[in-house]
Design a protein around this motif. Structure first.
Motif, PDB file in Angstrom:
ATOM      1  N   LYS A 192      31.460   2.917 -39.326  1.00  0.00           N
ATOM      2  CA  LYS A 192      30.238   3.336 -38.631  1.00  0.00           C
ATOM      3  C   LYS A 192      30.304   2.981 -37.138  1.00  0.00           C
ATOM      4  O   LYS A 192      29.935   3.778 -36.274  1.00  0.00           O
ATOM      5  N   GLU A 193      30.763   1.792 -36.832  1.00  0.00           N
ATOM      6  CA  GLU A 193      30.906   1.367 -35.436  1.00  0.00           C
ATOM      7  C   GLU A 193      31.943   2.228 -34.714  1.00  0.00           C
ATOM      8  O   GLU A 193      31.752   2.610 -33.565  1.00  0.00           O
TER       9      GLU A 193
ATOM     10  N   MET B  47      32.768   5.338 -35.416  1.00  0.00           N
ATOM     11  CA  MET B  47      32.197   6.676 -35.200  1.00  0.00           C
ATOM     12  C   MET B  47      31.184   6.680 -34.066  1.00  0.00           C
ATOM     13  O   MET B  47      31.106   7.630 -33.291  1.00  0.00           O
ATOM     14  N   SER B  48      30.422   5.628 -33.936  1.00  0.00           N
ATOM     15  CA  SER B  48      29.472   5.515 -32.837  1.00  0.00           C
ATOM     16  C   SER B  48      30.210   5.544 -31.495  1.00  0.00           C
ATOM     17  O   SER B  48      29.807   6.236 -30.558  1.00  0.00           O
ATOM     18  N   PHE B  49      31.311   4.806 -31.425  1.00  0.00           N
ATOM     19  CA  PHE B  49      32.129   4.785 -30.215  1.00  0.00           C
ATOM     20  C   PHE B  49      32.695   6.176 -29.907  1.00  0.00           C
ATOM     21  O   PHE B  49      32.601   6.662 -28.787  1.00  0.00           O
TER      22      PHE B  49
ATOM     23  N   ASN C  98      31.599   9.057 -30.820  1.00  0.00           N
ATOM     24  CA  ASN C  98      30.521   9.966 -30.406  1.00  0.00           C
ATOM     25  C   ASN C  98      30.085   9.723 -28.967  1.00  0.00           C
ATOM     26  O   ASN C  98      29.789  10.657 -28.223  1.00  0.00           O
ATOM     27  N   LYS C  99      30.061   8.457 -28.530  1.00  0.00           N
ATOM     28  CA  LYS C  99      29.729   8.149 -27.136  1.00  0.00           C
ATOM     29  C   LYS C  99      30.784   8.702 -26.189  1.00  0.00           C
ATOM     30  O   LYS C  99      30.465   9.260 -25.152  1.00  0.00           O
TER      31      LYS C  99
ATOM     32  N   GLU D 125      30.319  12.448 -25.909  1.00  0.00           N
ATOM     33  CA  GLU D 125      29.202  12.796 -25.026  1.00  0.00           C
ATOM     34  C   GLU D 125      29.629  12.780 -23.577  1.00  0.00           C
ATOM     35  O   GLU D 125      29.309  13.680 -22.798  1.00  0.00           O
TER      36      GLU D 125
END
Length: 67
Positions: free
Chosen positions: A53-54, A56-58, A60-61, A64
């Motif tokens: 999860k961490e 994937m968050s990275f 995605n950032k 962006e």
């Protein structure tokens, strides 16, 4: 010069590669550990995350910012 506020400009044909002095100067500006390839043509950095999860968050950032 703050590298985090700059935009990426693609290299154009005929541009000379950065010399070792230039590479070292820019690596210092990054303020984190990056690795230079043996042919000095690329840099890389390894990122580690506590879980998927961490990670994937990275990703995605980064997506962006790249968009």
């Amino acid at each position: 010069m703050d590298l985090t506020k700059q935009k990426c400009v693609p290299c154009e044909g005929g541009t000379k590669p950065m010399d070792q002095k230039g590479i070292k100067a820019y690596l210092l500006m990054l303020k984190t550990s990056w690795n230079v390839s043996s042919d000095s043509k690329t840099i890389s950095k390894q990122f580690k995350f506590k879980d998927f999860k961490e990670a994937m968050s990275f990703v995605n950032k980064v997506a962006e910012i790249a968009e």
